[in-house]
Design a protein around this motif. Structure first.
Motif, PDB file in Angstrom:
ATOM      1  N   ILE A   1     -19.841 -23.756  15.057  1.00 34.62           N
ATOM      2  CA  ILE A   1     -20.140 -23.138  13.772  1.00 34.62           C
ATOM      3  C   ILE A   1     -21.161 -23.957  12.980  1.00 34.62           C
ATOM      4  O   ILE A   1     -22.147 -23.423  12.493  1.00 34.62           O
ATOM      5  CB  ILE A   1     -18.858 -22.951  12.928  1.00 34.62           C
ATOM      6  CG1 ILE A   1     -17.780 -22.193  13.709  1.00 34.62           C
ATOM      7  CG2 ILE A   1     -19.183 -22.277  11.600  1.00 34.62           C
ATOM      8  CD1 ILE A   1     -18.070 -20.743  13.982  1.00 34.62           C
ATOM      9  N   PHE A   2     -20.908 -25.261  12.842  1.00 38.39           N
ATOM     10  CA  PHE A   2     -21.823 -26.107  12.078  1.00 38.39           C
ATOM     11  C   PHE A   2     -21.724 -27.548  12.560  1.00 38.39           C
ATOM     12  O   PHE A   2     -20.806 -27.912  13.297  1.00 38.39           O
ATOM     13  CB  PHE A   2     -21.545 -26.013  10.568  1.00 38.39           C
ATOM     14  CG  PHE A   2     -20.255 -26.625  10.122  1.00 38.39           C
ATOM     15  CD1 PHE A   2     -20.223 -27.916   9.603  1.00 38.39           C
ATOM     16  CD2 PHE A   2     -19.063 -25.923  10.204  1.00 38.39           C
ATOM     17  CE1 PHE A   2     -19.030 -28.482   9.186  1.00 38.39           C
ATOM     18  CE2 PHE A   2     -17.868 -26.477   9.781  1.00 38.39           C
ATOM     19  CZ  PHE A   2     -17.850 -27.773   9.273  1.00 38.39           C
TER      20      PHE A   2
ATOM     21  N   THR B   1     -23.987 -17.535  14.443  1.00 44.69           N
ATOM     22  CA  THR B   1     -22.630 -17.173  14.040  1.00 44.69           C
ATOM     23  C   THR B   1     -22.601 -16.305  12.787  1.00 44.69           C
ATOM     24  O   THR B   1     -21.535 -15.846  12.384  1.00 44.69           O
ATOM     25  CB  THR B   1     -21.763 -18.428  13.799  1.00 44.69           C
ATOM     26  OG1 THR B   1     -22.290 -19.163  12.683  1.00 44.69           O
ATOM     27  CG2 THR B   1     -21.719 -19.304  15.039  1.00 44.69           C
ATOM     28  N   LEU B   2     -23.753 -16.073  12.165  1.00 51.51           N
ATOM     29  CA  LEU B   2     -23.811 -15.221  10.978  1.00 51.51           C
ATOM     30  C   LEU B   2     -23.552 -13.761  11.350  1.00 51.51           C
ATOM     31  O   LEU B   2     -23.982 -13.296  12.414  1.00 51.51           O
ATOM     32  CB  LEU B   2     -25.189 -15.315  10.312  1.00 51.51           C
ATOM     33  CG  LEU B   2     -25.497 -16.614   9.587  1.00 51.51           C
ATOM     34  CD1 LEU B   2     -26.987 -16.731   9.308  1.00 51.51           C
ATOM     35  CD2 LEU B   2     -24.688 -16.704   8.301  1.00 51.51           C
ATOM     36  N   ASP B   3     -22.875 -13.044  10.476  1.00 49.85           N
ATOM     37  CA  ASP B   3     -22.651 -11.618  10.713  1.00 49.85           C
ATOM     38  C   ASP B   3     -23.974 -10.869  10.829  1.00 49.85           C
ATOM     39  O   ASP B   3     -24.072  -9.897  11.572  1.00 49.85           O
ATOM     40  CB  ASP B   3     -21.814 -11.002   9.585  1.00 49.85           C
ATOM     41  CG  ASP B   3     -20.377 -11.491   9.590  1.00 49.85           C
ATOM     42  OD1 ASP B   3     -19.886 -11.947  10.645  1.00 49.85           O
ATOM     43  OD2 ASP B   3     -19.736 -11.432   8.518  1.00 49.85           O
ATOM     44  N   ARG B   4     -24.968 -11.301  10.078  1.00 51.68           N
ATOM     45  CA  ARG B   4     -26.281 -10.639  10.094  1.00 51.68           C
ATOM     46  C   ARG B   4     -27.314 -11.506  10.829  1.00 51.68           C
ATOM     47  O   ARG B   4     -28.469 -11.603  10.414  1.00 51.68           O
ATOM     48  CB  ARG B   4     -26.722 -10.366   8.656  1.00 51.68           C
ATOM     49  CG  ARG B   4     -25.787  -9.399   7.943  1.00 51.68           C
ATOM     50  CD  ARG B   4     -26.044  -9.207   6.454  1.00 51.68           C
ATOM     51  NE  ARG B   4     -27.366  -9.528   5.996  1.00 51.68           N
ATOM     52  CZ  ARG B   4     -27.631 -10.145   4.835  1.00 51.68           C
ATOM     53  NH1 ARG B   4     -26.648 -10.492   4.033  1.00 51.68           N
ATOM     54  NH2 ARG B   4     -28.873 -10.390   4.477  1.00 51.68           N
ATOM     55  N   SER B   5     -26.923 -12.102  11.931  1.00 52.01           N
ATOM     56  CA  SER B   5     -27.804 -13.027  12.647  1.00 52.01           C
ATOM     57  C   SER B   5     -29.088 -12.360  13.146  1.00 52.01           C
ATOM     58  O   SER B   5     -30.112 -13.031  13.298  1.00 52.01           O
ATOM     59  CB  SER B   5     -27.072 -13.682  13.815  1.00 52.01           C
ATOM     60  OG  SER B   5     -26.677 -12.708  14.765  1.00 52.01           O
ATOM     61  N   ALA B   6     -29.072 -11.068  13.360  1.00 57.22           N
ATOM     62  CA  ALA B   6     -30.278 -10.363  13.825  1.00 57.22           C
ATOM     63  C   ALA B   6     -31.391 -10.391  12.778  1.00 57.22           C
ATOM     64  O   ALA B   6     -32.554 -10.172  13.104  1.00 57.22           O
ATOM     65  CB  ALA B   6     -29.943  -8.924  14.191  1.00 57.22           C
TER      66      ALA B   6
ATOM     67  N   GLY C   1     -16.331 -26.400  15.524  1.00 59.30           N
ATOM     68  CA  GLY C   1     -16.293 -25.059  16.087  1.00 59.30           C
ATOM     69  C   GLY C   1     -14.880 -24.528  16.195  1.00 59.30           C
ATOM     70  O   GLY C   1     -13.908 -25.216  15.866  1.00 59.30           O
ATOM     71  N   CYS C   2     -14.774 -23.324  16.652  1.00 56.27           N
ATOM     72  CA  CYS C   2     -13.479 -22.656  16.805  1.00 56.27           C
ATOM     73  C   CYS C   2     -12.633 -23.391  17.843  1.00 56.27           C
ATOM     74  O   CYS C   2     -13.084 -23.652  18.958  1.00 56.27           O
ATOM     75  CB  CYS C   2     -13.701 -21.208  17.234  1.00 56.27           C
ATOM     76  SG  CYS C   2     -12.157 -20.327  17.586  1.00 56.27           S
TER      77      CYS C   2
END
Length: 117
Positions: free
Chosen positions: A84-85, A101-106, A76-77
């Protein structure tokens, strides 16, 4: 989700790109390990080929031994601590992405939700 995917952590110090390659569709895990790690009822994951992930930014990690004897390492960060993974030593070459954490997680629609044991 099809195509290349992008994402990152909350503070934007870590960004990643996941090339389209070998990956399973996302799933929701309700195991007690995931509940403890996230403080939530479940966590959404996507298994992928580790070679397809490119990361920018500083990561840190933590490891623990699962009841099966496998060692799980969570990356992670280093700054905001967003996970993250994860990698599992019993599945070399593969990792599990934290879908939140995906930009398009929705757009994530889990295909399966393993039973709580």
């Amino acid at each position: 989700m099809k195509g290349d995917l992008t994402g990152g952590c909350l503070c934007v110090a870590v960004r990643y790109s996941l090339r389209e390659g070998f990956r399973f569709r996302p799933y929701a895990c309700h195991c007690t390990d995931c509940q403890t790690r996230t403080g939530a009822a479940f966590n959404e994951h996507m298994l992928f080929a580790r070679q397809d992930l490119e990361i920018e930014g500083e990561l840190d990690s933590g490891s623990y031994e699962q009841p099966s004897g496998a060692v799980s390492t969570i990356w992670g960060c280093a700054k905001c601590k967003v996970r993250i993974f994860a990698e599992n030593d019993k599945r070399p070459g593969f990792a599990s992405l934290r879908c939140g954490t995906l930009d398009r997680s929705a757009e994530i629609v889990p295909v399966v939700s393993p039973a709580v044991v």
